[in-house]
Write a protein that holds these residues in place. Structure first.
Motif, PDB file in Angstrom:
ATOM      1  N   ARG A 121       0.824  -1.209   0.000  1.00  0.00           N
ATOM      2  CA  ARG A 121       0.000   0.000   0.000  1.00  0.00           C
ATOM      3  C   ARG A 121       0.854   1.255   0.000  1.00  0.00           C
ATOM      4  NH1 ARG A 121      -4.086   0.865  -2.459  1.00  0.00           N
ATOM      5  NH2 ARG A 121      -3.001   2.735  -3.066  1.00  0.00           N
ATOM      6  N   ARG A 122       1.952   1.241   0.783  1.00  0.00           N
ATOM      7  CA  ARG A 122       2.822   2.413   0.832  1.00  0.00           C
ATOM      8  C   ARG A 122       3.368   2.745  -0.554  1.00  0.00           C
ATOM      9  NH1 ARG A 122       8.996   2.727   3.224  1.00  0.00           N
ATOM     10  NH2 ARG A 122       9.331   4.947   2.827  1.00  0.00           N
ATOM     11  N   LEU A 123       3.835   1.725  -1.262  1.00  0.00           N
ATOM     12  CA  LEU A 123       4.407   1.970  -2.586  1.00  0.00           C
ATOM     13  C   LEU A 123       3.340   2.454  -3.561  1.00  0.00           C
ATOM     14  CD1 LEU A 123       6.702   1.966  -4.590  1.00  0.00           C
ATOM     15  CD2 LEU A 123       6.376  -0.503  -4.906  1.00  0.00           C
ATOM     16  N   MET A 124       2.163   1.857  -3.523  1.00  0.00           N
ATOM     17  CA  MET A 124       1.095   2.300  -4.432  1.00  0.00           C
ATOM     18  C   MET A 124       0.736   3.760  -4.174  1.00  0.00           C
ATOM     19  SD  MET A 124       0.281  -0.077  -6.629  1.00  0.00           S
ATOM     20  CE  MET A 124      -1.387   0.266  -7.220  1.00  0.00           C
ATOM     21  N   ASP A 125       0.735   4.158  -2.901  1.00  0.00           N
ATOM     22  CA  ASP A 125       0.442   5.558  -2.594  1.00  0.00           C
ATOM     23  C   ASP A 125       1.547   6.466  -3.118  1.00  0.00           C
ATOM     24  OD1 ASP A 125      -1.917   4.822  -1.374  1.00  0.00           O
ATOM     25  OD2 ASP A 125      -1.100   4.900   0.667  1.00  0.00           O
ATOM     26  N   GLN A 126       2.810   6.036  -2.983  1.00  0.00           N
ATOM     27  CA  GLN A 126       3.931   6.807  -3.507  1.00  0.00           C
ATOM     28  C   GLN A 126       3.841   6.935  -5.028  1.00  0.00           C
ATOM     29  OE1 GLN A 126       5.711   8.702  -1.235  1.00  0.00           O
ATOM     30  NE2 GLN A 126       7.668   7.768  -1.771  1.00  0.00           N
ATOM     31  N   VAL A 127       3.497   5.835  -5.679  1.00  0.00           N
ATOM     32  CA  VAL A 127       3.378   5.855  -7.138  1.00  0.00           C
ATOM     33  C   VAL A 127       2.255   6.788  -7.566  1.00  0.00           C
ATOM     34  CG1 VAL A 127       2.755   4.459  -9.154  1.00  0.00           C
ATOM     35  CG2 VAL A 127       4.410   3.589  -7.488  1.00  0.00           C
ATOM     36  N   ARG A 128       1.128   6.725  -6.870  1.00  0.00           N
ATOM     37  CA  ARG A 128       0.011   7.614  -7.211  1.00  0.00           C
ATOM     38  C   ARG A 128       0.443   9.075  -7.109  1.00  0.00           C
ATOM     39  NH1 ARG A 128      -5.407   7.623  -7.816  1.00  0.00           N
ATOM     40  NH2 ARG A 128      -5.586   5.383  -7.398  1.00  0.00           N
ATOM     41  N   ALA A 129       1.112   9.413  -6.010  1.00  0.00           N
ATOM     42  CA  ALA A 129       1.573  10.791  -5.835  1.00  0.00           C
ATOM     43  C   ALA A 129       2.601  11.161  -6.901  1.00  0.00           C
ATOM     44  CB  ALA A 129       2.166  10.966  -4.433  1.00  0.00           C
ATOM     45  N   GLY A 130       3.483  10.218  -7.223  1.00  0.00           N
ATOM     46  CA  GLY A 130       4.508  10.478  -8.224  1.00  0.00           C
ATOM     47  C   GLY A 130       3.933  10.653  -9.615  1.00  0.00           C
ATOM     48  N   VAL A 131       3.007   9.793 -10.001  1.00  0.00           N
ATOM     49  CA  VAL A 131       2.383   9.885 -11.322  1.00  0.00           C
ATOM     50  C   VAL A 131       1.653  11.213 -11.469  1.00  0.00           C
ATOM     51  CG1 VAL A 131       0.574   8.925 -12.805  1.00  0.00           C
ATOM     52  CG2 VAL A 131       2.194   7.387 -11.672  1.00  0.00           C
ATOM     53  N   ARG A 132       0.910  11.589 -10.426  1.00  0.00           N
ATOM     54  CA  ARG A 132       0.166  12.851 -10.489  1.00  0.00           C
ATOM     55  C   ARG A 132       1.126  14.030 -10.607  1.00  0.00           C
ATOM     56  NH1 ARG A 132      -2.090  12.797  -5.699  1.00  0.00           N
ATOM     57  NH2 ARG A 132      -3.862  11.521  -6.373  1.00  0.00           N
ATOM     58  N   ALA A 133       2.204  14.012  -9.828  1.00  0.00           N
ATOM     59  CA  ALA A 133       3.156  15.122  -9.843  1.00  0.00           C
ATOM     60  C   ALA A 133       3.855  15.237 -11.193  1.00  0.00           C
ATOM     61  CB  ALA A 133       4.179  14.945  -8.716  1.00  0.00           C
TER      62      ALA A 133
END
Length: 332
Positions: A121-133
């Motif tokens: 879950r932590r990585l998926m949240d990081q990826v979501r934030a990264g993709v959006r940014a």
């Protein structure tokens, strides 16, 4: 009817667009060195006929480096080996900066990679934030490579707007157990199938030079042909200190070029990308020959844990060869 494999391929692949079978690929790999020029020339004709002259450029960056629990014998990011790579996370501003610098080279693809069995879950949240940014900062397609996925994770990545997912089969099914023991080839295949079904583009290739036979290289080409990924990255083993493959020899240059051309003939419509190890295996001259032997995409800059050529060198080579860089609008 001709039995010469290159004459067969000229009709089957160049004229009809049907890729070579594993058995036919093996015949190409077994061609004598004096026919390498013919093989490369035919592969280039196939690339131009079915893919065109454009070259797709991509940059990659590691969001999480090292500390992976898997035992992929080629990989210095495994936590099971004594290789010097240690676990590091990249922050979002650094990720965005890498994407901006990648876009400046003319690249249309930016791949976010993590050294994991599969995302938590932590990585998926990081990826979501990264993709959006990244999407807010620069116009570039965002791809991901996060290991094996569940159906829910596949759906979430598609919903984020991830354009392409990389998940390499690495090698032929018959050789996989000699390369990885902590998961199976079939597990990787299932992730690939889910990615395709979700509507994301699939990037799936492997590494040449991990102790496989020519028969297994041909088997691998046939299996990729069956999977039909949008992109196939071809890596050549760069033996890393501390890994079980640290003492493996580099693939000989002519053998590497035969492999490149053969994979093009097995995958006539696929984006065939130069990836890791080409600098050591082929050098500058071999890199040029490969671009004229079926390759139509490159990774620019460094790889995950190894150095590549400078982007300027690769872009200069494409200019010399009069191969235009694929525009973003064409890649969307």
């Amino acid at each position: 009817m001709s039995t010469d494999i290159l004459e067969v391929a000229r009709v089957q692949v160049l004229e009809e667009g049907r890729g070579l079978s594993a058995a036919q690929a093996l015949r190409c790999l077994e061609l004598p060195d004096e026919r390498l020029g013919e093989l490369l020339a035919l592969a280039h004709e196939v690339r131009m006929a079915w893919c065109g002259p454009e070259v797709e450029v991509e940059g990659i960056v590691s969001l999480k480096t090292g500390g992976c629990p898997e035992d992929c014998h080629f990989c210095s990011q495994s936590g099971q080996f004594t290789s010097p790579v240690r676990s590091v996370w990249l922050d979002i501003p650094a990720l965005v900066q890498a994407a901006v610098e990648t876009a400046r080279t003319g690249a249309t693809e930016f791949c976010i990679v993590a050294a994991v069995r599969g995302p938590d879950r932590r990585l998926m949240d990081q990826v979501r934030a990264g993709v959006r940014a990244v999407q807010d900062a620069v116009e570039i397609n965002v791809a991901c490579s996060l290991g094996m996925l569940t159906q829910e994770q596949v759906d979430e990545l598609a919903e984020m707007g991830v354009h392409r997912y990389n998940h390499n089969l690495e090698t032929a099914r018959s050789h996989f157990g000699s390369v990885v023991t902590t998961h199976t080839w079939e597990e990787r295949w299932r992730t690939c199938e889910m990615v395709r079904a979700a509507g994301m583009e699939l990037c799936c290739g492997g590494i040449i030079g991990m102790g496989e036979t020519r028969e297994q290289r041909a088997e691998f080409a046939g299996q990729l042909g069956e999977l039909a990924p949008d992109e196939v990255p071809l890596n050549f083993l760069n033996p890393r200190p501390g890994t079980p493959f640290a003492s493996y020899p580099l693939v000989e240059g002519r053998e590497a070029l035969k492999t490149i051309a053969t994979f093009r003939l097995a995958l006539p419509r696929t984006i065939l990308r130069y990836a890791g190890g080409r600098e050591l295996t082929l050098g500058d001259l071999g890199t040029r020959e490969g671009m004229l032997g079926g390759v139509n995409a490159i990774i620019v800059g460094n790889y995950l844990t190894t150095l590549g050529r400078s982007p300027e060198e690769d872009l200069s080579l494409l200019a010399d060869l009069k191969m235009p860089i694929k525009a973003l609008s064409q890649a969307l």
